[in-house]
Design an enzyme around this catalytic site. Structure first.
Site, PDB file in Angstrom:
ATOM      1  N   GLY A   1    -122.780  56.025   8.079  1.00 43.53           N
ATOM      2  CA  GLY A   1    -122.233  55.608   6.756  1.00 43.53           C
ATOM      3  C   GLY A   1    -122.260  54.076   6.517  1.00 43.53           C
ATOM      4  O   GLY A   1    -121.983  53.394   7.631  1.00 43.53           O
TER       5      GLY A   1
ATOM      6  N   LEU B   1    -117.808  50.744   2.608  1.00 45.75           N
ATOM      7  CA  LEU B   1    -117.066  49.410   3.086  1.00 45.75           C
ATOM      8  C   LEU B   1    -116.554  49.400   4.603  1.00 45.75           C
ATOM      9  O   LEU B   1    -116.634  48.617   5.481  1.00 45.75           O
ATOM     10  CB  LEU B   1    -115.560  49.489   2.303  1.00 45.75           C
ATOM     11  CG  LEU B   1    -115.903  48.911   0.874  1.00 45.75           C
ATOM     12  CD1 LEU B   1    -114.652  48.708   0.128  1.00 45.75           C
ATOM     13  CD2 LEU B   1    -116.520  47.386   0.625  1.00 45.75           C
ATOM     14  N   ALA B   2    -116.196  50.898   4.923  1.00 45.22           N
ATOM     15  CA  ALA B   2    -115.545  51.018   6.415  1.00 45.22           C
ATOM     16  C   ALA B   2    -117.036  51.066   7.336  1.00 45.22           C
ATOM     17  O   ALA B   2    -116.859  50.047   8.295  1.00 45.22           O
ATOM     18  CB  ALA B   2    -114.895  52.217   6.356  1.00 45.22           C
ATOM     19  N   GLY B   3    -117.802  51.673   7.059  1.00 47.45           N
ATOM     20  CA  GLY B   3    -119.050  51.744   7.817  1.00 47.45           C
ATOM     21  C   GLY B   3    -119.806  50.431   7.952  1.00 47.45           C
ATOM     22  O   GLY B   3    -120.219  50.040   8.893  1.00 47.45           O
TER      23      GLY B   3
ATOM     24  N   ARG C   1    -100.306  58.136 -11.966  1.00 45.71           N
ATOM     25  CA  ARG C   1    -101.469  59.022 -12.074  1.00 45.71           C
ATOM     26  C   ARG C   1    -101.467  60.614 -12.125  1.00 45.71           C
ATOM     27  O   ARG C   1    -101.846  61.406 -13.133  1.00 45.71           O
ATOM     28  CB  ARG C   1    -102.665  58.663 -11.112  1.00 45.71           C
ATOM     29  CG  ARG C   1    -103.127  57.316 -11.305  1.00 45.71           C
ATOM     30  CD  ARG C   1    -104.272  56.881 -10.103  1.00 45.71           C
ATOM     31  NE  ARG C   1    -104.688  55.667 -10.181  1.00 45.71           N
ATOM     32  CZ  ARG C   1    -105.727  55.242  -9.431  1.00 45.71           C
ATOM     33  NH1 ARG C   1    -105.839  55.730  -8.261  1.00 45.71           N
ATOM     34  NH2 ARG C   1    -106.060  53.964  -9.736  1.00 45.71           N
TER      35      ARG C   1
END
Lengths: 650, 248, 248
Positions: free
Chosen positions: A53, A56-58, A343
């Site tokens: 991936g 953002l994280a990967g 929400r």
């Protein structure tokens, strides 16, 4: 046909996070970083890490690990790492910078996040997230992320749902895009340097576990169809959430659960799968052809008034319905918060009025979000200045002008708080397998606050994982994986068999038709409001769909070519199992908390009722076979700093 | 089945190393780059444009009669004197122009070949694209190159001139050329091509040299249109004047 | 709505391709263009034919995956991405031509899917600021004037879809490259690598086989994010400046 009783699960040994140090919460991260073993810089070149991936994280993890000297093999199914779905996040990213001097602090961000998560997240993880939030902003600015600025040249912030401080940094309505491009560019720099080998259009289809440790993956080249194995000393999953199990969601069309589900099947526990977030302000579907849903910023609820006709089946155009025949139901039920309730509450209320037959638009699946009052009060120019781009987007999609007729909105699935269970080091229950970003379950509990997803993805990728993975790698003992090891050949053969089987059925139903069907079951029974009865119905239905899938699926073409139908069908196999686990988790958690609302567990005035004594734990499920009841491991949650209270918005 | 690497092969790189191999010279970088070649085109185009402005001013002297026009022609050979020898200044200008033409043409040729190669397959669905001036740059350029050859053979060397070419009597030579129908046709078509070429070329050169921006865009476009109009009208006025008998 | 589709079908990069004609019926004006293609594909699968391959992912106009030339226009008749184009932009009975991006730097993978990895390599050549994780100074240490921040953002909006290349008659990637150069070069954080960035990115762009820029403006017209044409002039300025200043 009879199936084993999936709901007849066993409760196994409790699970605990053994990596978070004891002591004051504010010192735990510093302590962990100090206590974790390090890998000598000269030895890092000898270690390869797989990252699946490039969101953002990967992306952040791949770039940072490579900068530290590791060799990274990185994978994404898209044609370029720049297209990961983090790019679609609109609103912003939270950080406890306190630039506004409005009383914000790391402790307040920690407090807001634990409370917003309805007390189902770990305190130590959340505190670390709040600490790191300030470093993220520094890092992104240094990379050239063009955040909004004031005339003095300093960073602008805005406030966001559920908090009383202005701590959200943003880049117009495209914060996710800008942060992702920052990570993509950092990753590109490492690709050019040769420290990251990028495999685009390559999808992970299985995890290779050798001698109890994650040592590689099986992946398919989506262009040639070739199945290959890749070996490493550690595997990091950054493959995002699983909202697409609902078919209609705000996720990208190809976002999928295969990487995490295959890891789950190989031994990684899956935690809190039923915690899904449903966003109240999406553009409703227009018909059966609908392929995905589009989110509208929740800021619209600041000035729009939500209503439906009082009478059922009122088919008059909205402008012809007189004021006294309209039901401004949020203002009626929640007089003090009105249209600005959180929400989950706004979403549930919309569902309720539609279930009563008072929904508007095609299929009665929508409610009005009316700006007539705001236009009269503020004038068109002011409304345009605040919401112009959103109105334009709405008009492009619906061909209705929101300045003249009220918008129609409806809730949609958009984030999954659940994911692979990880400890404080972000390591799953399979040694050497790490999960970061939305793929793990760690920081948001039962409900995620707005602008916190970007924060968590980048915190995991830039700062947490690159520190904690050292501790694992430093322990060494990584023999070269023998490609003829039975574990390797078994994983490859299983993958090839699965694809061959899909192609061989040659039935009479398309992959999409099954995806739609499972999505409808999930939306109906495991969506905004869940009941014991409904969940049991879903649990009896899912094995039937699965059986029908293997009888009637039709996948044209071959496995040795670019074949999008095959990709889809293969992902649906995993949705058909994951859906079952989500329903079971929702069934077993007989309380309401955050995004999980059980109709049986509400207060006398219809609000969610948490049962802390019974369910104050994270539910980590261990895989026991397709259709076989999984085993539950409970991780007790301890709250030393933020004491659980019941929410009230009436 | 292929096997991925199990160990990293790359050296430790906490900082990205750039440029370990020797770098080509800046001249080479310049000429190899499409942006550099476009810069050559822009500069040589501007040189030729400057020349055309001077040329059209000289041409318009024809309206003051043969005496003044021929004297102007004579001056072109004596300019720079007595510092420079007879015709030297003119030759310096000619060499400069030749260099500009060659630079312009070679860059254009190389860039065009590259552009055509970059887009080998046309769309099945055709639709009109870009403005007329933009689309005619290549053909316009070729037409102008051919015209220049004819123009020099006609009025500089007299090789293809009809009606008795006489050096030193440019007025009569011009009148001769524009007394033939094809002389007028060739010339007027070429001057229209000049107009179109300058219209896109001037604005384009400004962009290539980095002078364009959003605020200046209208002014640059107006200048390009103005230059194109003045040049075409100025040049075409001469054959029209001959045809209508204003100049004879 | 009932429509006639003419779609480019090509088995793989090396195979010959051709337009194939399909009729689709029961199309709702509220469908997106891609949902219309989904409908066609569902039919094709049930008829035992191979569905049409096309790139798509977020379907909300931001990931840049979708890439169809519709009736000769990159992303079709509206100024948006293909995924945000709706069938109400067409009329019942229309014949619609659907083709892949055409450029030699973007070889066709299958049907309407092309390989845009050349864009990634342009970014890898210098489309970043070297700021290893952990080395960042406090975010407010360097104020950025709001106009510069806004200009950087305007250029950073590029989604890398490649419509600029597809629309350009020369298959040029100047608008894409200039968007990134201008995003980073206008910021103080990007200043240390300002010269090498533009030189290396332009060189990479040329190496990938994209054509040169003839300023036709087709790219900016096709760009769904409205990256302005003067962006190219600004990059040319940066490039020329870099050739003068670069320390190599």
């Amino acid at each position: 046909m009879t199936y084993p009783d999936y709901a007849d699960y066993k409760v196994g040994a409790p699970i605990a996070d053994t990596k978070a140090p004891a002591g004051p919460v504010a010192e735990r991260w510093a302590r962990r970083r100090f206590e974790a073993k390090l890998v000598n810089p000269a030895n890092r070149r000898g270690h390869t890490v797989i990252v699946v991936g490039t969101g953002l994280a990967g992306g952040a993890a791949g770039a940072t690990l490579a900068e530290q000297g590791y060799h990274v093999e990185q994978f994404c199914y898209q044609d370029s790492p720049r297209r990961a779905h983090s790019i679609a996040a609109q609103g912003g990213i939270n950080a406890a910078k306190n630039y506004r001097n409005d009383g914000d602090s790391i402790h307040r961000l920690f407090y807001d996040t634990v409370k917003g998560g309805d007390f189902r997240a770990r305190e130590s993880n959340v505190h670390r997230l709040a600490e790191i939030s300030v470093e993220i902003i520094d890092q992104c600015v240094a990379q050239g992320v063009p955040f909004a600025r004031e005339y003095g040249g300093l960073l602008d912030t805005r406030s966001f749902g559920g908090v009383q401080v202005s701590r959200t940094f943003y880049a117009r309505g495209q914060t996710g895009q800008q942060l992702l491009l920052g990570a993509y560019q950092a990753l590109s720099r490492q690709i050019a340097a040769g420290t990251v080998t990028m495999h685009a259009r390559t999808e992970m289809l299985d995890l290779i576990v050798v001698d109890g440790r994650a040592r590689g993956i099986v992946a398919r080249d989506l262009i040639t169809g070739e199945i290959s194995t890749y070996f490493a000393d550690a595997v990091v999953l950054a493959s995002g959430g699983y909202g697409n199990v609902f078919y209609l969601s705000t996720n990208a069309m190809n976002s999928n659960a295969t990487a995490i589900w295959r890891a789950h099947r190989r031994g990684a526990y899956f935690a809190n799968p039923c915690f899904t977030q449903i966003h109240p302000t999406c553009i409703p579907r227009t018909g059966d052809h609908q392929s995905k849903l589009t989110l509208m910023s929740e800021s619209l609820r600041n000035d729009g008034r939500i209503w439906v006709p009082k009478a059922r089946g009122d088919a008059r155009p909205p402008n012809e319905i007189p004021e006294d025949e309209r039901d401004y139901y949020l203002e009626r039920i929640y007089p003090s918060f009105g249209n600005l309730v959180p929400r989950d509450i706004a979403s549930r209320a919309a569902k309720n009025v539609c279930d009563e037959g008072r929904g508007v638009g095609p299929g009665g699946q929508g409610v009005y979000l009316d700006f007539a009052d705001a236009l009269a009060r503020l004038g068109r120019a002011k409304v345009e200045e605040k919401y112009g781009n959103l109105f334009e987007m709405y008009e492009r999609i619906t061909a209705e002008n929101p300045y003249d007729v009220p918008m129609r909105i409806y809730p949609a699935v958009h984030y999954t708080m659940g994911g692979l269970w990880v400890d404080y080091d972000l390591q799953t229950t399979v040694p050497g397998l790490f999960a970061v970003g939305e793929a793990n379950f760690s920081d948001h509990g039962a409900n995620r606050l707005g602008a916190s997803a970007l924060m968590q993805g980048l915190a995991d990728g830039y700062f947490v994982l690159p520190s904690t993975i050292n501790d694992y790698l430093a322990r060494g003992g990584f023999e070269t994986v023998d490609p003829s090891d039975p574990a390797v050949s078994e994983a490859v053969a299983a993958t090839q068999d699965r694809l061959k089987r899909l192609l061989a059925v040659d039935g009479d139903r398309t992959p999409d038709s099954f995806h739609r069907e499972i999505g409808e079951v999930m939306w109906e029974f495991c969506g905004m409001a869940r009941t014991d009865e409904g969940l049991r119905k879903a649990l009896s239905r899912i094995p039937q769909i699965r059986e029908e899938f293997w009888r009637r699926i039709k996948v044209p073409g071959t496995g040795e070519e670019f074949n999008q139908s095959l990709e889809k069908a293969n992902r649906i196999i995993d949705y058909l199992e994951l859906a079952e686990l989500m329903c079971l988790d929702a069934l077993h958690r007989a309380e309401s908390c955050g995004g999980h609302f059980r109709a049986e567990s509400q207060t006398p005035d219809g609000e969610a009722a948490r049962k802390d004594a019974e369910f104050g734990y994270a539910a980590a499920w261990e895989y026991r076979g397709t259709g076989q009841a999984p085993e539950l491991h409970k991780e007790d949650l301890v709250f030393e700093y933020v004491h659980p209270t019941q929410r009230s918005y009436a | 089945m292929t096997l991925g690497p199990s160990v990293g092969l790359m050296a430790l790189a906490t900082r990205t190393e750039r440029r370990t191999e020797p770098q080509p010279s800046m001249t080479r970088i310049f000429w190899r780059s499409t942006v550099g070649k476009k810069t050559v085109m822009a500069l040589s185009g501007l040189i030729m444009l400057g020349y055309l402005v001077a040329h059209v001013m000289g041409n318009l002297k024809i309206f003051f009669g043969p005496g003044e026009f021929n004297a102007y022609g004579h001056w072109l050979r004596t300019m720079g004197a007595p510092v420079l020898h007879h015709s030297w200044a003119l030759w310096i200008v000619r060499v400069g122009l030749l260099a500009a033409v060659i630079g312009h043409a070679v860059s254009a040729y190389q860039l065009s070949r590259r552009d055509i190669k970059a887009r080998p397959t046309a769309y099945v669905h055709k639709r009109p694209r870009a403005s007329y001036a933009t689309r005619t740059m290549r053909w316009g350029g070729i037409i102008l190159a051919l015209f220049i050859v004819w123009h020099i053979l006609d009025l500089t060397t007299g090789t293809v001139h009809v009606g008795g070419f006489e050096e030193g009597r440019p007025y009569q030579n011009v009148v001769d050329t524009f007394s033939t129908w094809y002389g007028n046709v060739i010339y007027i078509v070429a001057m229209l091509a000049v107009g179109l070429h300058v219209r896109h070329g001037f604005w384009s050169a400004a962009q290539t040299l980095g002078a364009g921006n959003a605020r200046r865009d209208r002014a640059l476009k107006a200048m390009a249109n103005g230059l194109a109009l003045v040049l075409t009208a100025g040049f075409v006025s001469v054959p029209v004047a001959v045809m209508t008998g204003v100049v004879s | 709505m009932k429509l006639n589709l003419r779609v480019w079908r090509q088995q793989n990069t090396d195979a010959e391709g051709a337009m194939a004609t399909y009729e689709v019926d029961g199309i709702s004006p509220d469908m997106s263009f891609l949902e219309m293609l989904d409908t066609l594909n569902e039919d094709l699968i049930l008829r035992g034919e191979e569905p049409v391959a096309f790139d798509h992912d977020c379907r909300e106009g931001i990931c840049g995956a979708c890439s169809l030339v519709i009736n000769g226009d990159a992303h079709g008749p509206e100024r948006t991405t293909t995924c945000q184009l709706h069938m109400r932009s067409f009329r019942d009975g229309d014949t619609i031509d659907v083709e892949p991006w055409r450029a030699s730097a973007f070889p066709v993978v299958k049907d309407l899917v092309v390989d845009r990895s050349a864009f990634d390599r342009i970014i890898q050549a210098g489309g970043y600021i070297s700021a290893p994780t952990g080395s960042a100074p406090e975010a407010h240490a360097t104020p950025v004037p709001k106009p510069d921040a806004d200009s950087a953002f305007e250029h950073a909006e590029c989604i890398g879809c490649g419509a600029c290349v597809a629309a350009c008659p020369n298959g040029s990637a100047m608008l894409f490259t200039s968007a990134k150069v201008n995003h980073l070069n206008v910021l103080p954080q990007g200043a240390p690598e300002r010269e090498t960035r533009v030189l290396d990115m332009v060189a990479a762009m040329d190496d990938e086989g994209f054509g040169g820029c003839t300023l036709t403006g087709e790219c900016a017209t096709a760009c769904p994010k409205g990256i302005p044409l003067p962006s190219i002039a600004a990059m040319n300025r940066e490039w020329l400046r870099a050739t003068r200043k670069a320390r190599r």
